[in-house]
Every structure is written in C-alpha cells, then in structure tokens.
Design a protein around this motif. Structure first.
Motif, mmCIF file in Angstrom:
data_model
loop_
_atom_site.group_PDB
_atom_site.id
_atom_site.type_symbol
_atom_site.label_atom_id
_atom_site.label_comp_id
_atom_site.label_asym_id
_atom_site.label_seq_id
_atom_site.Cartn_x
_atom_site.Cartn_y
_atom_site.Cartn_z
ATOM 1 N N VAL A 1 0.672 4.875 6.449
ATOM 2 C CA VAL A 1 0.093 3.529 6.582
ATOM 3 C C VAL A 1 0.705 2.898 7.829
ATOM 4 C CG1 VAL A 1 -0.181 1.268 5.503
ATOM 5 C CG2 VAL A 1 -0.261 3.345 4.094
ATOM 6 N N VAL A 2 -0.127 2.661 8.837
ATOM 7 C CA VAL A 2 0.350 2.247 10.158
ATOM 8 C C VAL A 2 -0.299 0.917 10.551
ATOM 9 C CG1 VAL A 2 0.658 3.016 12.552
ATOM 10 C CG2 VAL A 2 0.332 4.714 10.749
ATOM 11 N N LEU B 1 0.802 -1.224 0.000
ATOM 12 C CA LEU B 1 0.000 0.000 0.000
ATOM 13 C C LEU B 1 0.838 1.278 0.000
ATOM 14 C CD1 LEU B 1 -2.852 -0.924 2.475
ATOM 15 C CD2 LEU B 1 -3.155 -0.274 0.083
ATOM 16 N N ARG B 2 1.980 1.243 0.692
ATOM 17 C CA ARG B 2 2.733 2.503 0.894
ATOM 18 C C ARG B 2 3.074 3.211 -0.424
ATOM 19 N NH1 ARG B 2 5.227 -0.193 5.653
ATOM 20 N NH2 ARG B 2 4.126 0.730 7.428
ATOM 21 N N PRO B 3 3.664 2.504 -1.409
ATOM 22 C CA PRO B 3 3.949 3.233 -2.663
ATOM 23 C C PRO B 3 2.692 3.630 -3.427
ATOM 24 C CG PRO B 3 4.622 0.919 -2.821
ATOM 25 C CD PRO B 3 4.228 1.158 -1.402
#
Ligand code: SAH
Ligand code: AVI
Length: 338
Positions: free
Chosen positions: A141-142, A132-134
C-alpha cells in the motif's frame, strides 16, 4: 499550513491538505477577483471536510455512493478475474471504502500486488493507508499525496496491468478543460493492457427526475451545507483569511444547460473579507461564490471526453434505474504501447 514532507511514493508528516500556501493564496484571490467569484472545490478537503464528505455518503438523499457500491459488488469479481490487474492506482481515494471491493477481487484473483491511493487530503490519506495495510497484508500500500489537477508524479514501473480508478464521480468536480487535461495525462501513463475504471453519476432520465439529483445536494440534516461552508474554515486556517462562515448560506441546484449541479455560498449581508497580504474582497448582500460543480454524464458525453483524450470506452454498465454508470476505459487506437 500543513504539507507533505516530500513528493513521490514515500510520505507524509501532515494534518490537513497537501500544498503550497502561497500558491493557494494566489489561486483563491484570483478566483474571488474574477467577475463571477469562485473557489476551487479541491479546498474542501482538510480532515474535517473529508469526514463531512464521508457523512454525506451515508445520507439517504445521497444515492451516488450506494449505487456505485452496488455496481462494484456486482461487476468487479467478474472484471477483475478476467483482466487480472496487478496494481490499482486510485485518484481521490478518500477513505477507500468502495476501493476495498476492487482490492478484495484482486486478492481473490491472486493478481493484485500494489495499491496506490492518491489524495490531496494528506492526514486522511495517511489514516486510510494505516487502516488498509493490516487488512491487505499481501498488497503493497503506497499512498501518494498529490493534487491531481497538477501534473502527477505516479510511481514509475507499476506492475502490469495496472488499473487507474477514479470513483465517486469526482471527475464531475472538474470543469471541461480540467477534465480533458487530467484524462490526457492519465492516458499518457497508460499501457495497452492498463485500464481506467471510472464511476460517473448520470444526468436526469426517465427514472431519475432532476429532484432526485437536487435532493442529494440539499439534504434535510444540513450535512452538505456544513461540508460547503467548511471550505471557508479551510481558507481561514490555511491561508489566514477572516471569513465568517455564519454569514454565508449554501445553495445547490441543477443547471440544465451545463448538465451539472452548481453549488454556491451566498453572502448574508454586505461584508468584506481580509487576506493576510492586506487584500480585501467585498461581497454584496446576496452575492454568490461558486464553490463546486458536480457534472452529470451520459454515454455520449463520456465517449466524447474519452475521444478527446485518446481513450475509448471498453465497457459501460449502469444500474437499472439509470442513476449511475461504471466505465472501463482503455487507450484508443493501435499504436498505444509505450
Ligand atoms: N473516492 C471516494 C472519495 C470521493 S470524495 C468515494 O468515491 O467516496 C473526493 C476525494 O477526492 C476526496 O478524498 C478529496 O480529498 C479528493 N480530491 C479532491 N480534489 C482533489 C485533487 N485536486 N487532487 C487530489 N485529490 C482530490
Ligand atoms: C466528491 N464529489 C464527487 C462529491 C459530489 O457529489 O460532487 C462532493 C459533494 N459535494 C456535495 N455533496 C457531495
């Protein structure tokens, strides 16, 4: 057994499910010593279990995922642009495949800052966060590895408003007591402007025969059977039991009285299963162990569950065939600001 390295928002060094193997051993033994044997459905989700569930969501017979996706695609752009959530906390996020619809809407509205996917399947959750981060460079995003049937350590100070999402009708895998307990704990964290986004599978109706529901849990290709039996492999790997999955059969049916699918593993022949503490559990030929319930809902039931938990239904929408509903809940009453 694999486990997360710590609690709270930072994490994880693990390959399977989160948790404490001694607690798991005690819990599984208690369930199998009960007059009606049962194993908690949360133990299905090691990496293989999570992957098998993903395969289920792509089956023609398993209508909940695509129906919920259709509802999210139709309604999230409107709801999100109107209510402008800053954070999305998602319980049982899995691959977060449908969550992207909510996240896309939050990014498009310019309101989103934070995504907190919560799941017990820790390695799977880590992969989800990594992917998800990229895709969402403007969001924090945690990921949080946690068992949501236990008190939750959600990050403090989430931006306002926050939405808590619980999609896929996973609420249906909790019994009544567990459901109200979870909803009350969520309610205690919610502020006036926060919302609870819940997806629920609906019970039989004029356009939804019981057979449609039963087929969703008895697919032709046998993926659901493999998912069910995987729980025995999880127990073997994580607490050291010696179940032989080939000696159990999957059985799922709709129970009218409780309004739910009940799933069992049925013993083929008489057998005894050993536990690492020396305990043994005997299974008679044909004896069934309940491994999952999947409750189906209607508006009245959700109203009742929310009322018992200090929540109220703000919005309810369902597809035209009455297969599935998306519910937006909020704190009930006036004096709800924390
Ligand atoms: N939300 C996704 C996945 C649903 S599958 C969807 O709608 O498709 C159910 C998810 O809940 C799995 O990822 C599983 O690991 C997680 N889960 C099940 N029981 C849980 C529990 N007690 N605590 C945290 N996560 C749980
Ligand atoms: C995750 N949960 C809502 C699914 C359900 O429908 O109860 C799990 C599942 N079990 C069999 N098929 C799907």
């Amino acid at each position: 057994m694999t486990r997360s390295t710590g609690r709270g928002a930072g994490l994880v060094e693990a390959t399977g499910r989160a948790g404490d193997d001694q607690a798991m051993l005690r819990d599984v033994l208690a369930g199998l010593r009960a007059p009606r044997k049962q194993i908690s459905s949360k133990y299905h989700y090691d990496e293989r279990g999570s992957a098998l569930f993903e395969e289920i969501t792509r089956l023609e017979e398993y209508y909940p995922t695509r129906t919920e996706r259709g509802l999210l695609e139709r309604w999230m752009p409107d709801w999100v642009s109107e209510l402008r959530p800053a954070a999305l906390v998602e319980l049982g996020a899995g691959s977060a495949e449908k969550s992207r619809i909510v996240l896309d809407a939050m990014v498009a509205a310019g309101s989103g800052t934070t995504y907190v996917p919560v799941d017990v399947s820790d390695a799977f959750l880590r992969d989800t966060a990594r992917q998800l981060r990229p895709e969402y460079p403007t969001l924090d995003v945690v990921p949080l590895v946690a068992d949501i049937s236990e008190p939750l350590d959600l990050p403090e100070g989430l931006p306002q408003p926050s939405w808590i999402a619980f999609l896929g009708s996973t609420l249906g895998n909790f019994d009544k007591v567990g459901t109200v307990d979870l909803l009350r704990r969520l309610r205690a964290r919610m502020r006036t402007d926060d919302r609870f986004l819940l997806g629920v599978d609906l019970g039989p109706g004029p356009h939804k025969p019981v057979e449609v529901i039963e087929r969703a849990y008895n697919d032709e290709a046998g993926v659901t059977e493999r998912f069910s039996l995987n729980v025995l492999s999880v127990l073997n790997h994580e607490i050291g039991t010696d179940f032989d999955p080939d000696r159990f059969r999957h059985r799922s049916f709709y129970d009218e009285e409780h309004g739910r699918i009940e799933t069992y593993l049925v013993s083929v022949g008489e057998q005894t299963v050993g536990f690492p503490d020396g305990s043994e559990i005997r299974f008679a030929d044909g004896e069934a162990v309940r491994t999952e319930i999947s409750s189906k809902y209607d508006r009245a039931t959700v109203d009742e569950l929310f009322a018992e938990s200090g929540l109220t239904v703000d919005r309810w929408i369902q597809d035209e065939l009455g297969y599935y509903a998306l519910v937006l809940g909020k704190v009930a009453g006036e004096s709800t600001t924390r």
